[in-house]
Each structure stands twice: as C-alpha cells, then as structure tokens.
Design a protein around this motif. Structure first.
Motif, PDB file in Angstrom:
ATOM      1  N   UNK A 272      -4.969  21.770   4.369  1.00  0.00           N
ATOM      2  CA  UNK A 272      -6.060  20.866   4.738  1.00  0.00           C
ATOM      3  C   UNK A 272      -5.584  19.715   5.620  1.00  0.00           C
ATOM      4  N   UNK A 273      -4.277  19.687   5.871  1.00  0.00           N
ATOM      5  CA  UNK A 273      -3.714  18.646   6.744  1.00  0.00           C
ATOM      6  C   UNK A 273      -2.960  19.329   7.878  1.00  0.00           C
ATOM      7  N   UNK A 274      -3.680  19.801   8.883  1.00  0.00           N
ATOM      8  CA  UNK A 274      -3.026  20.552   9.964  1.00  0.00           C
ATOM      9  C   UNK A 274      -2.190  19.652  10.864  1.00  0.00           C
ATOM     10  N   UNK A 275      -1.257  20.278  11.578  1.00  0.00           N
ATOM     11  CA  UNK A 275      -0.527  19.538  12.600  1.00  0.00           C
ATOM     12  C   UNK A 275      -1.334  19.586  13.897  1.00  0.00           C
ATOM     13  N   UNK A 276      -0.769  19.051  14.966  1.00  0.00           N
ATOM     14  CA  UNK A 276      -1.499  18.987  16.228  1.00  0.00           C
ATOM     15  C   UNK A 276      -1.016  20.033  17.232  1.00  0.00           C
ATOM     16  N   UNK A 277      -0.312  21.068  16.736  1.00  0.00           N
ATOM     17  CA  UNK A 277       0.215  22.098  17.618  1.00  0.00           C
ATOM     18  C   UNK A 277      -0.686  23.328  17.539  1.00  0.00           C
ATOM     19  N   UNK A 278      -1.378  23.689  18.620  1.00  0.00           N
ATOM     20  CA  UNK A 278      -2.295  24.842  18.559  1.00  0.00           C
ATOM     21  C   UNK A 278      -1.588  26.176  18.367  1.00  0.00           C
ATOM     22  N   UNK A 279      -0.278  26.215  18.530  1.00  0.00           N
ATOM     23  CA  UNK A 279       0.449  27.481  18.391  1.00  0.00           C
ATOM     24  C   UNK A 279       0.780  27.807  16.948  1.00  0.00           C
ATOM     25  N   UNK A 280       0.689  26.841  16.053  1.00  0.00           N
ATOM     26  CA  UNK A 280       1.080  27.064  14.659  1.00  0.00           C
ATOM     27  C   UNK A 280      -0.149  27.291  13.791  1.00  0.00           C
ATOM     28  N   UNK A 281      -0.159  28.395  13.084  1.00  0.00           N
ATOM     29  CA  UNK A 281      -1.263  28.686  12.172  1.00  0.00           C
ATOM     30  C   UNK A 281      -1.173  27.800  10.941  1.00  0.00           C
ATOM     31  N   UNK A 282      -2.332  27.518  10.371  1.00  0.00           N
ATOM     32  CA  UNK A 282      -2.404  26.712   9.141  1.00  0.00           C
ATOM     33  C   UNK A 282      -2.740  27.561   7.927  1.00  0.00           C
ATOM     34  N   UNK A 283      -2.765  28.886   8.104  1.00  0.00           N
ATOM     35  CA  UNK A 283      -3.060  29.779   6.991  1.00  0.00           C
ATOM     36  C   UNK A 283      -1.947  30.781   6.767  1.00  0.00           C
ATOM     37  N   UNK A 284      -1.842  31.292   5.532  1.00  0.00           N
ATOM     38  CA  UNK A 284      -0.828  32.295   5.221  1.00  0.00           C
ATOM     39  C   UNK A 284      -1.299  33.130   4.042  1.00  0.00           C
ATOM     40  N   UNK A 285      -0.866  34.383   4.015  1.00  0.00           N
ATOM     41  CA  UNK A 285      -1.204  35.283   2.914  1.00  0.00           C
ATOM     42  C   UNK A 285      -0.117  35.199   1.852  1.00  0.00           C
TER      43      UNK A 285
END
Length: 608
Positions: free
Chosen positions: A78-91
């Motif tokens: 719920x606290x993403x970084x500002x890099x569009x290349x990095x996903x904020x989700x994982x299985x």
C-alpha cells in the motif's frame, strides 16, 4: 477437442513446449533484512533476491487461488515507490489452500523464487514468487489497493525489446522500460491488482474457461470484431488473456466481437498458455456482438469449387458429423472437391494398428447426403501406422471428397503409403504416375508428419491437379511472450523442407505442361507472409490465393486473440493469370466458442 497441449501447439509462434514447470534460484540461499515488494520485484524480470530468504514483507491480500497446483495468494504494497518499472504485487505460493482472506494485512517471510510455467525448456518468462511462506495476519477487512487501469493509452505499441545477444536473446536481464514495450509494461504490473474496462473480445471462450480481449479498440480490427495478425513485427499489443478466480461454470460464453462490458479486475499473472493473464476476481458483463457464421455463394455451372477443411481429428465416435455435414452443404454450398485434413482411422486414438478410415469418411458422406448435399465419392491413401504424427493412434490423413455429378477422378494404380508419385508426359500433357499418390513419402522431411496427397481430376474436359497438404505444426515454437525475443520458430525447419518438396513437385508438373491447372491446398500451418509460403510459391510456380483478399480478411484461425492464416489454397499461373477466380475464407469456426473445428474452411472458385 484435442488435448490442451495439442490444441494450443497448433498455431502461430505463440506455442510453448509443455514440460514440467520449474523454479529457478539464481543465487545461493541467504537472508535478507525486511524488504518491500518493489525491492523483490526489482527493475528486471528476475528478482535481485531470487534464492534468498526475506522477512516481514508487508502487503494487503488482493486475491486468493484455491484450486489447481499453484495455490496461494497475491499481496500488494500500500506504500508504492515512484519507479514505474517495479511492481508492487507478488504471488505467495502456499501449495495448499491459503488461510488468508482478501483484505487481510499481512507480513510474509519466505524464499524468493522465479517460477517458470511450463519449465525452463519452454522459454517462458518466469513469475517472481515467495515460497515456503510464514504468514502473519495483522488485521482484516482492509481496503484492497486500487486497481491499475490497463488501456489503450497505457500499453505501448511496440511489443518487446530485442533480447541480449550475449544471453542467447533473453530479455530477462534487461532493465524494464514500461513506456516503450508492451511486455515490459505488463511485467511491471506482475502480481498487481489491475483493471480493464469495456473491452472487445477477440477470441471465442475456450474449453478451459478463458478468453482474450484487447484494450485497444481499433488495433488491426476487422469488420467482424477480431484482431488480425499481419506480420512478425506487429504483435497486437493490446491483447490480454482473461481467466476467473471464481466458478468456471459461470464464465461467459463469448464470441469474437462481443464486449466484456464494465470493469474486469484482478491480479495480473503469467501462465504457460498465454503469458500475461488477468485472473479476474470481478468479471465484466458479456454483451453480444451478434456475430453469425458465414455462408459462401454457390459456384456457377462453369466454375469449379475447390475447398480445404480441417475437421480436427474426426473419428467415428465424434458427435460432430451432422454439424460438419451441415457446414459443407449449407455454409460451403457443396464444393465440387473438398480436401479434408485430420481424418482419423476407424477407431480414432485407439492405438491397435488400425489405419483404415473408410468408416470415418463414409459416415461423413452419409451425413452430407442427409443434410441435402451430393453423394460424394472419396480417395485417400492409408498411412503407415503411427508414422504421420498427430494424436497417437489416430493416424490422421488427408482425404479427397468429390462430387461425381460435377467432376471425375482419374484413377491410376500404383499409389500407396510408401511409393512416391511422379510426373510423366503423355500426348504433350502432364500426367501423374499414380492417382492418388503421395509426394516422396520416404523423405526425412515427412518424418512424423502427414505426406501430401496428389490426385488428378477432370472438370468439363480439363485436367486439374490437386495436392492436399497438412504441413508440420508449430509445436515447439517459442511463444510471443517468451523470454527470448524475437522468439525462435524451430518448427519452421521441417516445414520449410516440406514446402520445398511440394514446390518441386508442382514445378515438375509445370515443366511438362506450362499451362497446367495446379492447386496445392490444406493446413499449411503457416502464415501467408511466412517463409514457408514463399518457398511454396517458389519462382511463381504457385501463389497463395488468400492474398487476393483485403488484409483485414486474411485469417483462418484465431490463436490467443491473433486472427491468422494457417489454411491456404495456392494456385498455378494458369489459374492466377486468368484473374477469373474467387476466394472465400468462410468463418464458421475460429471466432466462436461452440466451434466444431478450430479452423475455418477455404473455398476457391474458378473457370478451368
């Protein structure tokens, strides 16, 4: 229907080898301090933490998967970084039914792994996962992070970067550029909650409760609502597979041109059969586009109508004979000659040495008569048992049907499963040494593959040479979403060798009789723009008549939302130069969820 693997390995360069799935650990196990999901996902396809143990990874559960061999759940930071290349989700792979619920705020400890659907030999990209997890639930009932909207503005028009030549063409180690490449964009959302809205359906729903949509409303759209695949460099970047996390019995039965209206939301996954997939926790509502099956026109008295139709592993136990018969009579208007592909022997896939297919063929002929069609006669040559590929024990082969009231077949003894047919000159005209006959059946090019069937027909006093083909399938080719870019089309090697032999045989006819009417048709398993087709065409010996259609109409098959040409009718110069021919790709199967074959039949009408 054929098995999941055989059905999907039959088409475009999008197929992947079905081998055991695998997990890749890139570093020796170590311990990492508390990290966030975007740290684990990193800026390439491979996690910088692969093989390492991580602790206290925070996230909110966005979806759970409680079925199949890949059980677990997705979490999102719920606290993403500002890099569009990095996903904020994982299985998070639990292997058994997960004990968390959507909306749980959790921390996870476990080992980061790169899971390759289909196994490393498939060439597929991997999915970053946390395995062997220890899960701590901090609270429940939390809001799920807002879905990232995938639409025509967010998906780049270029499909994939070129792979690293130093890494055998792999894109795994390249930094993601989600603003430049569609595959990079989708990878940057791996595991995240995403959303598509009011999307056009570009496949019929398949037997596994999957369909494909496009988020680009006008990308290579044709008049029937599909998305046409017209070159190796134009992959239709808006295509996305949709599955459901819920009961598959409720999954919509869609056809091409329908709309999945409203919002469809869920985690973005990557699987063996299709690559990036939205696994929907919320499905939109299906709105029908009203697509109807096509009907071609009836040939005139002076026209010869020749068709090709892959009837998909037809054997006497199938329940589709009446439907195939109706298609031939009502949709194809009873062509004078029909080349059938994938006719199986009399007991189908039972592998007991049976090779005769008379029961299969006669059952279809009787069904055609019952549907109001002509009493076709037929010619074929039984293959050597288990030597022609296809479903084991099925012994698929090509069969000529012909209407004896309109056309005659020139029977000439000597053709069998192992004897090569030749061409001789008689009274200044070309003539086959055997009719029907097989083209170089002992050549290595036909190993575990169908051998072309050649025959002589006579229509209104004019001899027409017809060669029925079913070339090597695309099984084993790397997928469009492969980690190797551009993907390797390994199946072409055999198909090119086969095309070379077919062209040489046609040339031997034309060398004897320059103005001979020659037709090579069938399931060529390759596109009208492919090198296979160029080899078949040679130096003008043949020409693929589907190219007489507008580009938006050139398709016979729909694979993963790409409408493409696999079935072709190629004609000799005498037929093409007259410009007195008419070609129709009759769309009765490929666009529909209730198809009786995965191929659309093709019809050529001309005046010999």
């Amino acid at each position: 229907m054929p098995s999941r693997s055989s059905a999907r390995l039959a088409a475009l360069t999008v197929a992947a080898v079905c081998s055991a799935a695998s997990t890749v650990a890139l570093t020796s196990p170590a311990h990492a301090d508390s990290v966030r999901i975007h740290d684990i996902q990193g800026t390439t396809r491979m996690s910088p933490y692969a093989g390492q143990k991580v602790t206290d990874v925070p996230g909110v559960v966005t979806a759970t998967r409680t079925y199949g061999s890949s059980r677990g759940f997705w979490i999102q930071d719920t606290t993403p970084d500002d890099n569009p290349a990095t996903s904020e989700g994982v299985f998070v792979f639990t292997s058994s039914t997960p004990k968390v619920a959507v909306g749980d705020s959790v921390t996870v400890a476990g080992t980061v792994s790169e899971y390759v659907p289909g196994g490393t030999s498939s060439g597929n990209q991997s999915v970053t996962e946390i395995t062997k997890p220890t899960i701590t639930v901090l609270s429940s009932g939390n809001a799920v992070p807002a879905a990232t909207v995938i639409d025509e503005d967010s998906v780049p028009d270029t499909y994939a970067p070129s792979g690293d030549t130093a890494a055998s063409g792999s894109i795994n180690g390249l930094a993601l550029d989600p603003s430049a490449y569609a595959l990079d964009y989708y990878e940057s959302l791996e595991g995240m909650n995403v959303q598509v809205s009011d999307t056009r359906v570009v496949t019929g729903t398949d037997p596994y409760s999957e369909l494909w949509v496009t988020v680009k409303p006008w990308e290579h759209r044709n008049r029937r609502g599909g998305t046409v695949y017209g070159s190796y460099t134009s992959q239709n970047t808006g295509r996305l597979q949709i599955q459901s996390l819920g009961a598959t019995a409720d999954f919509p039965k869609a056809n091409v041109g329908d709309t999945l209206a409203g919002d469809t939301t869920g985690p973005l996954d990557f699987n063996q059969f299709g690559g990036y997939t939205l696994v929907a926790s919320k499905l939109g509502t299906l709105e029908s586009g009203g697509l109807e099956r096509e009907t071609t026109r009836k040939q005139s008295r002076g026209e010869l109508a020749v068709a090709t139709y892959n009837v998909e592993n037809l054997d006497p136990s199938d329940a589709t004979f009446e439907e195939h018969a109706s298609a031939i009579v009502n949709n194809l208007k009873s062509p004078d000659i029909v080349s059938l592909e994938e006719i199986q022997d009399n007991n189908g896939a039972k592998d007991d040495g049976t090779v005769d297919a008379s029961e299969t063929v006669n059952k279809l002929i009787d069904a055609i008569v019952a549907a109001g069609g002509p009493k076709y006669e037929w010619r074929s040559i039984n293959p050597v048992n288990d030597q022609d590929g296809g479903e084991p024990g099925g012994n698929i082969r090509q069969v000529f049907l012909f209407n004896p009231e309109r056309v005659s077949f020139t029977d000439r003894a000597g053709g069998d499963s192992t004897t090569a047919v030749g061409v001789v000159k008689e009274h200044g005209k070309a003539q086959l040494t055997a009719s029907p006959g097989r083209i170089e059946p002992g050549n290595e090019a036909w190993k575990s593959s169908r051998k072309p069937l050649a025959g002589e027909f006579v229509f209104r006093g004019r001899t027409v040479f017809v060669i029925a083909n079913h070339l090597n399938s695309k099984g084993g080719d790397q997928s469009l979403t492969s980690q190797y870019q551009p993907p390797t089309r390994s199946s072409e090697t055999q198909r090119h060798a086969q095309a070379t032999l077919v062209n040489a045989f046609v040339k031997s006819i034309l060398d004897v009789q320059k103005n001979a009417d020659v037709i090579a048709l069938g399931d060529m398993n390759d596109f009208e723009f492919s090198d296979t087709t160029k080899i078949l065409e040679g130096d003008g010996e043949l020409w693929s008549a589907i190219k007489s259609l507008p580009r938006s109409e050139r398709y016979t098959y729909d694979y993963q939302g790409n409408q493409q040409v696999l079935d072709q009718i190629l004609v000799s110069p005498a037929i093409r130069r007259g410009c007195d021919f008419d070609y129709d790709s009759v769309h009765i199967n490929s666009e529909f969820h209730d198809q009786i074959s995965d191929h659309d039949p093709q019809v050529l009408r001309f005046h010999p």
